[in-house]
Each structure stands twice: as C-alpha cells, then as structure tokens.
Design a protein around this motif. Structure first.
Motif, PDB file in Angstrom:
ATOM      1  N   THR A   5       0.848  -1.148   0.128  1.00  0.00           N
ATOM      2  CA  THR A   5      -0.209  -0.069  -0.232  1.00  0.00           C
ATOM      3  C   THR A   5       0.939   1.208  -0.054  1.00  0.00           C
ATOM      4  O   THR A   5       0.418   2.185  -0.252  1.00  0.00           O
ATOM      5  CB  THR A   5      -0.945  -0.035   1.333  1.00  0.00           C
ATOM      6  N   PHE A   6       2.144   1.261   0.217  1.00  0.00           N
ATOM      7  CA  PHE A   6       3.142   2.382   0.402  1.00  0.00           C
ATOM      8  C   PHE A   6       3.756   2.758  -0.796  1.00  0.00           C
ATOM      9  O   PHE A   6       4.327   3.508  -1.114  1.00  0.00           O
ATOM     10  CB  PHE A   6       3.788   2.379   1.417  1.00  0.00           C
ATOM     11  N   ALA A   7       3.705   1.556  -2.055  1.00  0.00           N
ATOM     12  CA  ALA A   7       4.285   1.573  -3.116  1.00  0.00           C
ATOM     13  C   ALA A   7       3.530   2.586  -4.224  1.00  0.00           C
ATOM     14  O   ALA A   7       2.502   2.949  -3.757  1.00  0.00           O
ATOM     15  CB  ALA A   7       4.351   0.195  -3.919  1.00  0.00           C
ATOM     16  N   ASP A   8       4.239   2.925  -5.230  1.00  0.00           N
ATOM     17  CA  ASP A   8       3.628   3.886  -6.032  1.00  0.00           C
ATOM     18  C   ASP A   8       2.372   3.079  -6.873  1.00  0.00           C
ATOM     19  O   ASP A   8       2.547   1.905  -6.856  1.00  0.00           O
ATOM     20  CB  ASP A   8       4.787   4.295  -7.092  1.00  0.00           C
ATOM     21  N   ASP A   9       1.346   3.974  -6.898  1.00  0.00           N
ATOM     22  CA  ASP A   9       0.140   2.964  -7.417  1.00  0.00           C
ATOM     23  C   ASP A   9       0.290   3.634  -9.092  1.00  0.00           C
ATOM     24  O   ASP A   9      -0.775   3.286  -9.729  1.00  0.00           O
ATOM     25  CB  ASP A   9      -1.068   3.592  -6.862  1.00  0.00           C
ATOM     26  N   ASP A  10       1.249   3.995  -9.452  1.00  0.00           N
ATOM     27  CA  ASP A  10       1.459   4.115 -11.127  1.00  0.00           C
ATOM     28  C   ASP A  10       1.520   2.607 -11.682  1.00  0.00           C
ATOM     29  O   ASP A  10       2.470   1.793 -11.815  1.00  0.00           O
ATOM     30  CB  ASP A  10       3.023   4.466 -11.301  1.00  0.00           C
ATOM     31  N   THR A  11       0.473   2.312 -12.182  1.00  0.00           N
ATOM     32  CA  THR A  11       0.046   0.978 -12.964  1.00  0.00           C
ATOM     33  C   THR A  11       0.684   0.956 -14.117  1.00  0.00           C
ATOM     34  O   THR A  11       0.387   1.981 -14.909  1.00  0.00           O
ATOM     35  CB  THR A  11      -1.189   0.410 -13.010  1.00  0.00           C
ATOM     36  N   PRO A  12       1.555   0.218 -14.765  1.00  0.00           N
ATOM     37  CA  PRO A  12       2.323   0.290 -15.912  1.00  0.00           C
ATOM     38  C   PRO A  12       1.419   0.338 -16.927  1.00  0.00           C
ATOM     39  O   PRO A  12       0.268  -0.507 -17.006  1.00  0.00           O
ATOM     40  CB  PRO A  12       3.468  -0.728 -15.881  1.00  0.00           C
ATOM     41  N   ASP A  13       1.585   0.691 -18.184  1.00  0.00           N
ATOM     42  CA  ASP A  13       0.783   0.408 -19.312  1.00  0.00           C
ATOM     43  C   ASP A  13       0.714  -0.832 -19.746  1.00  0.00           C
ATOM     44  O   ASP A  13       1.922  -1.721 -19.860  1.00  0.00           O
ATOM     45  CB  ASP A  13       1.418   1.523 -20.480  1.00  0.00           C
ATOM     46  N   LEU A  14      -0.547  -1.412 -20.040  1.00  0.00           N
ATOM     47  CA  LEU A  14      -0.410  -2.479 -20.402  1.00  0.00           C
ATOM     48  C   LEU A  14       0.234  -3.272 -21.348  1.00  0.00           C
ATOM     49  O   LEU A  14       0.977  -4.238 -21.462  1.00  0.00           O
ATOM     50  CB  LEU A  14      -2.150  -2.964 -20.639  1.00  0.00           C
ATOM     51  N   GLN A  15       0.448  -2.429 -22.635  1.00  0.00           N
ATOM     52  CA  GLN A  15       1.376  -2.782 -23.647  1.00  0.00           C
ATOM     53  C   GLN A  15       2.708  -2.869 -23.271  1.00  0.00           C
ATOM     54  O   GLN A  15       3.363  -3.632 -23.870  1.00  0.00           O
ATOM     55  CB  GLN A  15       0.767  -1.756 -24.935  1.00  0.00           C
ATOM     56  N   SER A  16       3.036  -2.141 -22.304  1.00  0.00           N
ATOM     57  CA  SER A  16       4.553  -2.173 -22.052  1.00  0.00           C
ATOM     58  C   SER A  16       4.829  -3.419 -21.333  1.00  0.00           C
ATOM     59  O   SER A  16       5.796  -4.144 -21.554  1.00  0.00           O
ATOM     60  CB  SER A  16       5.103  -0.864 -21.351  1.00  0.00           C
ATOM     61  N   LEU A  18       3.059  -6.118 -21.634  1.00  0.00           N
ATOM     62  CA  LEU A  18       2.901  -7.325 -22.637  1.00  0.00           C
ATOM     63  C   LEU A  18       4.041  -7.375 -23.548  1.00  0.00           C
ATOM     64  O   LEU A  18       4.643  -8.617 -23.912  1.00  0.00           O
ATOM     65  CB  LEU A  18       1.635  -7.068 -23.706  1.00  0.00           C
ATOM     66  N   ASP A  19       4.699  -6.176 -24.036  1.00  0.00           N
ATOM     67  CA  ASP A  19       6.001  -6.431 -24.689  1.00  0.00           C
ATOM     68  C   ASP A  19       7.096  -6.790 -24.023  1.00  0.00           C
ATOM     69  O   ASP A  19       8.000  -7.559 -24.596  1.00  0.00           O
ATOM     70  CB  ASP A  19       6.220  -4.945 -25.187  1.00  0.00           C
ATOM     71  N   ALA A  20       7.240  -6.373 -22.940  1.00  0.00           N
ATOM     72  CA  ALA A  20       8.264  -7.010 -22.082  1.00  0.00           C
ATOM     73  C   ALA A  20       8.278  -8.535 -21.860  1.00  0.00           C
ATOM     74  O   ALA A  20       9.245  -9.342 -21.971  1.00  0.00           O
ATOM     75  CB  ALA A  20       8.435  -6.538 -20.409  1.00  0.00           C
ATOM     76  N   LEU A  21       7.129  -8.968 -21.506  1.00  0.00           N
ATOM     77  CA  LEU A  21       6.830 -10.313 -21.354  1.00  0.00           C
ATOM     78  C   LEU A  21       6.901 -11.244 -22.600  1.00  0.00           C
ATOM     79  O   LEU A  21       7.248 -12.526 -22.484  1.00  0.00           O
ATOM     80  CB  LEU A  21       5.563 -10.826 -20.452  1.00  0.00           C
ATOM     81  N   ASP A  22       6.652 -10.898 -23.776  1.00  0.00           N
ATOM     82  CA  ASP A  22       6.816 -11.144 -24.965  1.00  0.00           C
ATOM     83  C   ASP A  22       8.061 -11.395 -25.331  1.00  0.00           C
ATOM     84  O   ASP A  22       8.380 -12.284 -26.447  1.00  0.00           O
ATOM     85  CB  ASP A  22       5.778 -10.637 -26.067  1.00  0.00           C
ATOM     86  N   ASP A  23       8.998 -10.608 -24.788  1.00  0.00           N
ATOM     87  CA  ASP A  23      10.546 -10.570 -25.318  1.00  0.00           C
ATOM     88  C   ASP A  23      11.203 -11.763 -24.704  1.00  0.00           C
ATOM     89  O   ASP A  23      11.241 -11.592 -23.533  1.00  0.00           O
ATOM     90  CB  ASP A  23      11.154  -9.120 -25.027  1.00  0.00           C
ATOM     91  N   PRO A  24      11.893 -12.618 -25.660  1.00  0.00           N
ATOM     92  CA  PRO A  24      12.583 -13.759 -24.921  1.00  0.00           C
ATOM     93  C   PRO A  24      13.852 -13.415 -24.095  1.00  0.00           C
ATOM     94  O   PRO A  24      13.977 -13.911 -23.187  1.00  0.00           O
ATOM     95  CB  PRO A  24      13.178 -14.412 -26.198  1.00  0.00           C
ATOM     96  N   ASP A  25      14.311 -12.355 -24.474  1.00  0.00           N
ATOM     97  CA  ASP A  25      15.665 -11.908 -23.759  1.00  0.00           C
ATOM     98  C   ASP A  25      15.107 -11.303 -22.285  1.00  0.00           C
ATOM     99  O   ASP A  25      15.804 -11.493 -21.433  1.00  0.00           O
ATOM    100  CB  ASP A  25      16.333 -10.719 -24.427  1.00  0.00           C
ATOM    101  N   CYS A  26      14.064 -10.568 -22.487  1.00  0.00           N
ATOM    102  CA  CYS A  26      13.576  -9.965 -21.217  1.00  0.00           C
ATOM    103  C   CYS A  26      13.013 -11.175 -20.207  1.00  0.00           C
ATOM    104  O   CYS A  26      13.391 -11.161 -19.118  1.00  0.00           O
ATOM    105  CB  CYS A  26      12.081  -9.191 -21.398  1.00  0.00           C
ATOM    106  N   GLU A  62      10.708  -0.003 -17.101  1.00  0.00           N
ATOM    107  CA  GLU A  62       9.348   0.779 -17.754  1.00  0.00           C
ATOM    108  C   GLU A  62       8.043  -0.006 -17.366  1.00  0.00           C
ATOM    109  O   GLU A  62       7.061   0.690 -17.100  1.00  0.00           O
ATOM    110  CB  GLU A  62       9.815   1.149 -19.181  1.00  0.00           C
ATOM    111  N   ALA A  63       8.362  -1.265 -17.390  1.00  0.00           N
ATOM    112  CA  ALA A  63       6.900  -2.069 -17.518  1.00  0.00           C
ATOM    113  C   ALA A  63       6.804  -2.429 -15.872  1.00  0.00           C
ATOM    114  O   ALA A  63       5.852  -3.222 -15.465  1.00  0.00           O
ATOM    115  CB  ALA A  63       7.186  -3.209 -18.181  1.00  0.00           C
ATOM    116  N   SER A  64       7.632  -1.749 -15.006  1.00  0.00           N
ATOM    117  CA  SER A  64       7.424  -2.045 -13.494  1.00  0.00           C
ATOM    118  C   SER A  64       7.880  -3.413 -13.073  1.00  0.00           C
ATOM    119  O   SER A  64       7.217  -4.061 -12.152  1.00  0.00           O
ATOM    120  CB  SER A  64       6.264  -1.551 -13.049  1.00  0.00           C
ATOM    121  N   LEU A  65       8.582  -4.191 -13.822  1.00  0.00           N
ATOM    122  CA  LEU A  65       8.877  -5.560 -13.681  1.00  0.00           C
ATOM    123  C   LEU A  65      10.073  -5.863 -13.173  1.00  0.00           C
ATOM    124  O   LEU A  65      10.409  -6.953 -12.422  1.00  0.00           O
ATOM    125  CB  LEU A  65       8.632  -6.643 -14.839  1.00  0.00           C
ATOM    126  N   LEU A  66      11.050  -5.000 -13.067  1.00  0.00           N
ATOM    127  CA  LEU A  66      12.510  -4.724 -12.573  1.00  0.00           C
ATOM    128  C   LEU A  66      12.588  -3.602 -11.542  1.00  0.00           C
ATOM    129  O   LEU A  66      11.844  -2.520 -12.036  1.00  0.00           O
ATOM    130  CB  LEU A  66      13.568  -4.905 -13.287  1.00  0.00           C
TER     131      LEU A  66
END
Length: 125
Positions: A5-16, A18-26, A62-66
């Motif tokens: 609840t103390f984290a930024d509530d900036d939900t990343p863009d859905l497309q960013s 999806l793009d990150a998860l679709d990338d084999p290197d990512c 950018e996708a809030s995954l790292l």
C-alpha cells in the motif's frame, strides 16, 4: 501475494508489460535474476550482449517488472543493481470491458521504503 500500500500506485501501461513479457531476452533476464545483480552480471549470466541487456533492463523497468537499486562499493564507484519487482502479473477485464494489468508484489520493508524516499529526495536536490 500482498499489494504494497506504500508503493507507487503507477500501474504500468498494459502494452509495455505485454511487450516485455513477449520478449525472450526479457524473460531470460527475469528467469536468471534470482538475487540483486548489476547489468554486467545479468549480461554474463543470461548470455546476452551488454548493450542488449541495458535495453532489455530499461524495457523491464518501464513495465515495472524490475526495480533499480544501488550497489555501494568501497571505491566510490557505485553501480546500479536490479531485482525482480513482481510475484504475479494478472491481466483482466474491467467492468467497462477494458483490459487492465495488475502486478502483485511482496510488501516492502520499512527500510526499503525509507531508502526509496531518500532516493527521491536526492533526485530533487
């Protein structure tokens, strides 16, 4: 999983996300990142060229995954370190039938939240 609840509530863009998860290197980077590592360490472990690793890290951040932190070194040459910043990514439909992304994370400790606060203060000065 618990939402922080103390984290930024900036939900990343859905497309960013999806793009990150679709990338084999990512996906390879996320799979290999079992502990905080620098870009150089990630490049070596994931067997991805360093220049590509930097681009993929940017995509994942950018996708809030790292998340990016700082590795303090005794020689004063501090380095960025990266950690996986999610436990689960859920994609669903809102009541308005619009796709939404929800990223579940482990709750952060008070020390981690304080470090983030100081980091933001340093950026402002």
């Amino acid at each position: 999983m618990v939402r922080d609840t103390f984290a930024d509530d900036d939900t990343p863009d859905l497309q960013s996300v999806l793009d990150a998860l679709d990338d084999p290197d990512c996906r390879q980077i996320v799979s290999e990142l079992t502990e905080p590592m620098t870009a150089e360490e990630i490049s070596e472990v994931a067997d991805i060229p360093l220049s590509t690793t930097y681009r993929k890290i940017d995509t994942l951040v950018e996708a809030s995954l790292l998340e990016e932190g700082v590795q303090i070194r005794s020689d004063g040459q501090h380095a960025s370190q990266y950690v996986v910043a999610f436990d689960e990514v859920a994609i669903g439909l809102s009541d308005d039938r619009v796709f939404e992304v929800d990223i579940s994370r482990e709750p952060r400790t008070a020390d981690e939240r304080l470090a983030d606060l100081w980091s933001e203060v340093r950026k402002e000065t």
